[in-house]
Design a protein around this motif. Structure first.
Motif, PDB file in Angstrom:
ATOM      1  N   ARG A 146       5.590   6.970  -4.517  1.00 22.97           N
ATOM      2  CA  ARG A 146       5.048   5.653  -4.886  1.00 22.97           C
ATOM      3  C   ARG A 146       4.781   5.729  -6.551  1.00 22.97           C
ATOM      4  NH1 ARG A 146       3.144   0.919  -3.134  1.00 22.97           N
ATOM      5  NH2 ARG A 146       2.009   1.805  -1.299  1.00 22.97           N
ATOM      6  N   HIS A 204      -6.109  -4.174   2.307  1.00 22.33           N
ATOM      7  CA  HIS A 204      -6.038  -3.279   3.368  1.00 22.33           C
ATOM      8  C   HIS A 204      -6.784  -1.910   2.685  1.00 22.33           C
ATOM      9  CE1 HIS A 204      -2.731  -2.461   0.743  1.00 22.33           C
ATOM     10  NE2 HIS A 204      -2.639  -1.209   1.440  1.00 22.33           N
ATOM     11  N   HIS A 248      -5.752   1.268   2.554  1.00 28.37           N
ATOM     12  CA  HIS A 248      -5.074   2.396   1.685  1.00 28.37           C
ATOM     13  C   HIS A 248      -5.795   2.840   0.412  1.00 28.37           C
ATOM     14  CE1 HIS A 248      -0.795   1.887   3.728  1.00 28.37           C
ATOM     15  NE2 HIS A 248      -1.718   3.018   4.423  1.00 28.37           N
ATOM     16  N   HIS A 303      -6.217   0.838  -2.967  1.00 24.67           N
ATOM     17  CA  HIS A 303      -6.887  -0.433  -2.914  1.00 24.67           C
ATOM     18  C   HIS A 303      -8.337  -0.389  -2.712  1.00 24.67           C
ATOM     19  CE1 HIS A 303      -2.692  -2.352  -2.654  1.00 24.67           C
ATOM     20  NE2 HIS A 303      -2.367  -1.080  -2.422  1.00 24.67           N
ATOM     21  N   HIS A 330       1.919  -3.874   7.775  1.00 24.63           N
ATOM     22  CA  HIS A 330       1.944  -2.756   6.668  1.00 24.63           C
ATOM     23  C   HIS A 330       0.957  -1.576   7.211  1.00 24.63           C
ATOM     24  CE1 HIS A 330       1.829  -0.452   2.941  1.00 24.63           C
ATOM     25  NE2 HIS A 330       0.527  -0.744   2.726  1.00 24.63           N
ATOM     26  N   ASP A 336      -0.129  -4.894   0.289  1.00 25.17           N
ATOM     27  CA  ASP A 336       1.269  -4.319   0.384  1.00 25.17           C
ATOM     28  C   ASP A 336       2.015  -5.085   1.667  1.00 25.17           C
ATOM     29  OD1 ASP A 336       0.139  -3.119  -1.655  1.00 25.17           O
ATOM     30  OD2 ASP A 336       0.302  -1.193  -0.500  1.00 25.17           O
TER      31      ASP A 336
HETATM   32 ZN   LIG Z   1      -0.701  -0.138   1.173  1.00 31.32          ZN
END
Ligand SMILES: [Zn+2]
Length: 301
Positions: free
Chosen positions: A12, A85, A87, A90, A174, A193
């Motif tokens: 990413r 979410h 991850h 975030h 996701h 996402d």
């Molecule tokens: Zn994500």
């Protein structure tokens, strides 16, 4: 960016170089800012009773910078934080905002975030602590995994004073922690996402490649032309973009499922087609996850 390991993080980071240095007003009182690293979307929604901040960036220092930027731009207290979410990019700034920290905000997020942290983000932190050179650009020494103080397992309305927002937890897609924020008066969707604009959709840790397209298609079907959609990474898009991304994800899911049905090993599933809608290096994780899930559904094959 650390490019020595072809992990999802590095993949990413490789792809995002742009940063939007300022707040972009998507609708009156709703503002997006895109932060590097990762070109992650942060959204501020203004209410009469205070500010709601969506997502908190990838490490405590970045969360502190966000807090300071919000203070400088809006000059009002942050009363609510919402995580789209689990991850890390975030949520790892959550601790800066939680009760007892300087902003004393309530943190809202999908009810599965604590479990997702335990399964993925805690081991990710532990692996990094053992060998920080794996992700040498990260500053995770001070991370305290901070789960939502208000876990959400059903659609919930937040009253910000003069404005309401809806928190809509999603089925596994996701991740198993996706939650959409919808501002009904302004017809603005903040989708995390589930949708990506500045890079391909990311089949990261804990993804559900076979379920994601259906979840996104259903979401797209509830949107109206003219609605604005803020992705987890990238520029504001429209519902047609969301529907197209759902179609791409469905093509990927259908092909992986067919390969599995035909008894093809996971390592050969991608070579079968030369025209994938998403770059191949992003699809390796999709195949691994989908095959694991399909094997669990039909353990005899
Ligand atoms: Zn994500």
């Amino acid at each position: 960016m650390d490019d020595r390991n072809r992990t999802g993080i590095s993949l990413r980071a490789d792809r995002y170089a742009r940063v939007m240095a300022e707040w972009h007003t998507v609708a009156p009182g709703i503002h997006q800012r895109r932060y590097d690293p990762f070109d992650v979307s942060i959204v501020v929604i203004e209410g009469d009773d205070g500010l709601l901040v969506v997502d908190t960036r990838a490490e405590p220092g970045e969360g502190e910078q966000l807090r300071d930027d919000v203070r400088e731009r809006f000059g009002r207290p942050v009363r609510w934080v919402v995580n789209t979410h689990a991850h890390f990019d975030h949520t790892f700034g959550n601790q800066v905002f939680v009760s007892g920290a300087t902003t004393d905000a309530s943190i809202h997020g999908h009810a599965n975030i604590a479990a997702h942290f335990a399964e993925y983000e805690r081991p990710r932190l532990a692996a990094w602590a053992d060998d920080p050179t794996r992700e040498s650009g990260r500053h995770w020494h001070g991370v305290r995994l901070t789960s939502p103080t208000h876990p959400i397992d059903a659609p919930t309305t937040l009253d910000l004073g003069g404005r309401t927002v809806e928190l809509l937890p999603q089925p596994p897609a996701h991740t198993d922690t996706d939650l959409v924020v919808f501002a009904p008066a302004e017809r603005v969707w903040i989708v995390g996402d589930l949708v990506e604009e500045s890079g391909p959709p990311m089949y990261g840790s804990g993804s559900f490649p076979l379920h994601w397209p259906g979840v996104l298609a259903e979401l797209a079907a509830t949107m109206r032309p003219g609605d604005r959609v803020i992705p987890g990474h990238g520029r504001v898009v429209d519902p047609a973009f969301v529907a197209r991304q759902a179609d791409q994800l469905k093509l990927v899911a259908d092909r992986i499922r067919a390969a599995h049905d035909d008894g093809l090993p996971a390592g050969e599933a991608l070579a079968r087609h030369g025209d994938w809608p998403i770059p191949l290096d992003f699809l390796v994780a999709a195949v691994e996850r989908a095959y694991t899930q399909l094997d669990q559904m039909s353990p005899s094959t």
